[in-house]
Design a protein around this motif. Structure first.
Motif, mmCIF file in Angstrom:
data_model
loop_
_atom_site.group_PDB
_atom_site.id
_atom_site.type_symbol
_atom_site.label_atom_id
_atom_site.label_comp_id
_atom_site.label_asym_id
_atom_site.label_seq_id
_atom_site.Cartn_x
_atom_site.Cartn_y
_atom_site.Cartn_z
ATOM 1 N N VAL A 1 -7.036 -4.946 -6.450
ATOM 2 C CA VAL A 1 -5.742 -4.842 -5.766
ATOM 3 C C VAL A 1 -5.524 -6.044 -4.858
ATOM 4 C CG1 VAL A 1 -5.440 -2.356 -5.962
ATOM 5 C CG2 VAL A 1 -6.786 -3.287 -4.048
ATOM 6 N N TRP A 2 -5.912 -7.230 -5.374
ATOM 7 C CA TRP A 2 -5.572 -8.467 -4.662
ATOM 8 C C TRP A 2 -4.150 -8.824 -5.040
ATOM 9 C CZ3 TRP A 2 -10.564 -10.986 -6.933
ATOM 10 C CH2 TRP A 2 -11.666 -10.396 -6.324
ATOM 11 N N ALA A 3 -3.235 -8.638 -4.128
ATOM 12 C CA ALA A 3 -1.816 -8.776 -4.447
ATOM 13 C C ALA A 3 -1.479 -10.155 -5.018
ATOM 14 C CB ALA A 3 -0.974 -8.496 -3.210
ATOM 15 N N ARG A 4 -2.153 -11.182 -4.527
ATOM 16 C CA ARG A 4 -1.822 -12.530 -4.986
ATOM 17 C C ARG A 4 -2.176 -12.758 -6.447
ATOM 18 N NH1 ARG A 4 -3.409 -16.608 0.058
ATOM 19 N NH2 ARG A 4 -1.989 -15.692 1.588
ATOM 20 N N ALA A 5 -2.991 -11.892 -7.007
ATOM 21 C CA ALA A 5 -3.367 -12.039 -8.414
ATOM 22 C C ALA A 5 -2.305 -11.485 -9.350
ATOM 23 C CB ALA A 5 -4.693 -11.338 -8.672
ATOM 24 N N TYR A 6 -1.330 -10.784 -8.808
ATOM 25 C CA TYR A 6 -0.315 -10.131 -9.627
ATOM 26 C C TYR A 6 0.950 -10.976 -9.661
ATOM 27 C CZ TYR A 6 -3.230 -5.992 -9.840
ATOM 28 O OH TYR A 6 -4.253 -5.115 -10.100
ATOM 29 N N ALA A 7 1.372 -11.310 -10.875
ATOM 30 C CA ALA A 7 2.510 -12.212 -11.032
ATOM 31 C C ALA A 7 3.843 -11.493 -11.128
ATOM 32 C CB ALA A 7 2.310 -13.074 -12.276
ATOM 33 N N TYR A 8 3.821 -10.269 -11.610
ATOM 34 C CA TYR A 8 5.074 -9.555 -11.848
ATOM 35 C C TYR A 8 5.122 -8.291 -10.995
ATOM 36 C CZ TYR A 8 4.815 -12.638 -15.834
ATOM 37 O OH TYR A 8 4.696 -13.754 -16.628
ATOM 38 N N TRP A 9 6.263 -8.091 -10.359
ATOM 39 C CA TRP A 9 6.434 -6.987 -9.418
ATOM 40 C C TRP A 9 7.729 -6.241 -9.696
ATOM 41 C CZ3 TRP A 9 3.085 -5.794 -5.287
ATOM 42 C CH2 TRP A 9 1.999 -6.679 -5.146
ATOM 43 N N GLY A 10 7.682 -4.941 -9.466
ATOM 44 C CA GLY A 10 8.895 -4.150 -9.521
ATOM 45 C C GLY A 10 9.646 -4.219 -8.203
ATOM 46 N N GLN A 11 10.768 -3.520 -8.149
ATOM 47 C CA GLN A 11 11.620 -3.574 -6.967
ATOM 48 C C GLN A 11 11.216 -2.546 -5.918
ATOM 49 O OE1 GLN A 11 12.321 -1.895 -9.646
ATOM 50 N NE2 GLN A 11 13.008 0.087 -8.834
ATOM 51 N N GLY A 12 10.382 -1.618 -6.296
ATOM 52 C CA GLY A 12 9.880 -0.620 -5.357
ATOM 53 C C GLY A 12 10.651 0.686 -5.422
ATOM 54 N N THR A 13 9.968 1.750 -5.057
ATOM 55 C CA THR A 13 10.582 3.069 -4.969
ATOM 56 C C THR A 13 10.115 3.730 -3.672
ATOM 57 O OG1 THR A 13 10.980 5.165 -6.141
ATOM 58 C CG2 THR A 13 8.779 4.239 -6.317
ATOM 59 N N GLN A 14 11.049 4.331 -2.959
ATOM 60 C CA GLN A 14 10.745 4.908 -1.649
ATOM 61 C C GLN A 14 10.109 6.281 -1.810
ATOM 62 O OE1 GLN A 14 11.306 3.653 1.670
ATOM 63 N NE2 GLN A 14 10.059 5.457 2.171
ATOM 64 N N VAL A 15 9.008 6.475 -1.110
ATOM 65 C CA VAL A 15 8.368 7.783 -1.015
ATOM 66 C C VAL A 15 8.371 8.180 0.453
ATOM 67 C CG1 VAL A 15 6.201 9.059 -1.242
ATOM 68 C CG2 VAL A 15 6.929 7.474 -3.045
ATOM 69 N N THR A 16 8.968 9.318 0.741
ATOM 70 C CA THR A 16 9.024 9.829 2.106
ATOM 71 C C THR A 16 8.429 11.222 2.137
ATOM 72 O OG1 THR A 16 11.040 8.560 2.557
ATOM 73 C CG2 THR A 16 10.503 10.350 4.075
#
Length: 127
Positions: A109-124
């Protein structure tokens, strides 16, 4: 166009469950390790879980072990994060990310190793 789209977030009471989905378009997810990350207001982004290309290796941060389960369905080009027994501390925007790798059975889970990202989803998580 390579794209990841998260879904499944929402408002849930403490102790409840949600299943997040991460659907890929424009590329084949089986060629990628997938990670789930989250960011709460005022806090740094943190790695929550990941799954290797082969699904033979997974990782969970300590605070979600035993409550969250990551899985992948390559036929549907989708990765899931099942979240049970949610607590207010799980409240965050959750992101999935894809990392191209030739290694079948390892993830991190080294974020810098990941090239593609989604826009995110809110969890409350709130009563």
């Amino acid at each position: 166009q390579l794209q990841l789209v998260e879904s499944g977030g929402g408002l849930v009471q403490p102790g409840g469950s949600l299943r997040l989905s991460c659907a890929a378009s424009g590329f084949t997810l089986r060629d990628y390790a997938i990670g789930w990350f989250r960011q709460a207001p005022g806090k740094d982004r943190e790695g929550v879980s990941c799954i290797s290309r082969s699904a033979g290796s997974t990782y969970y941060r300590d605070s979600v072990k035993g409550r969250f389960t990551i899985a992948r369905d390559n036929a549907k080009n989708t990765v899931y994060l099942q979240m049970n027994n949610l607590t207010p501390e799980d409240t965050a925007v959750y992101y999935c990310a894809a990392r191209s790798t030739t290694i079948q059975n390892m993830c991190n889970v080294w974020a810098r190793a990941y090239a593609y990202w989604g826009q995110g989803t809110q969890v409350t998580v709130s009563s």
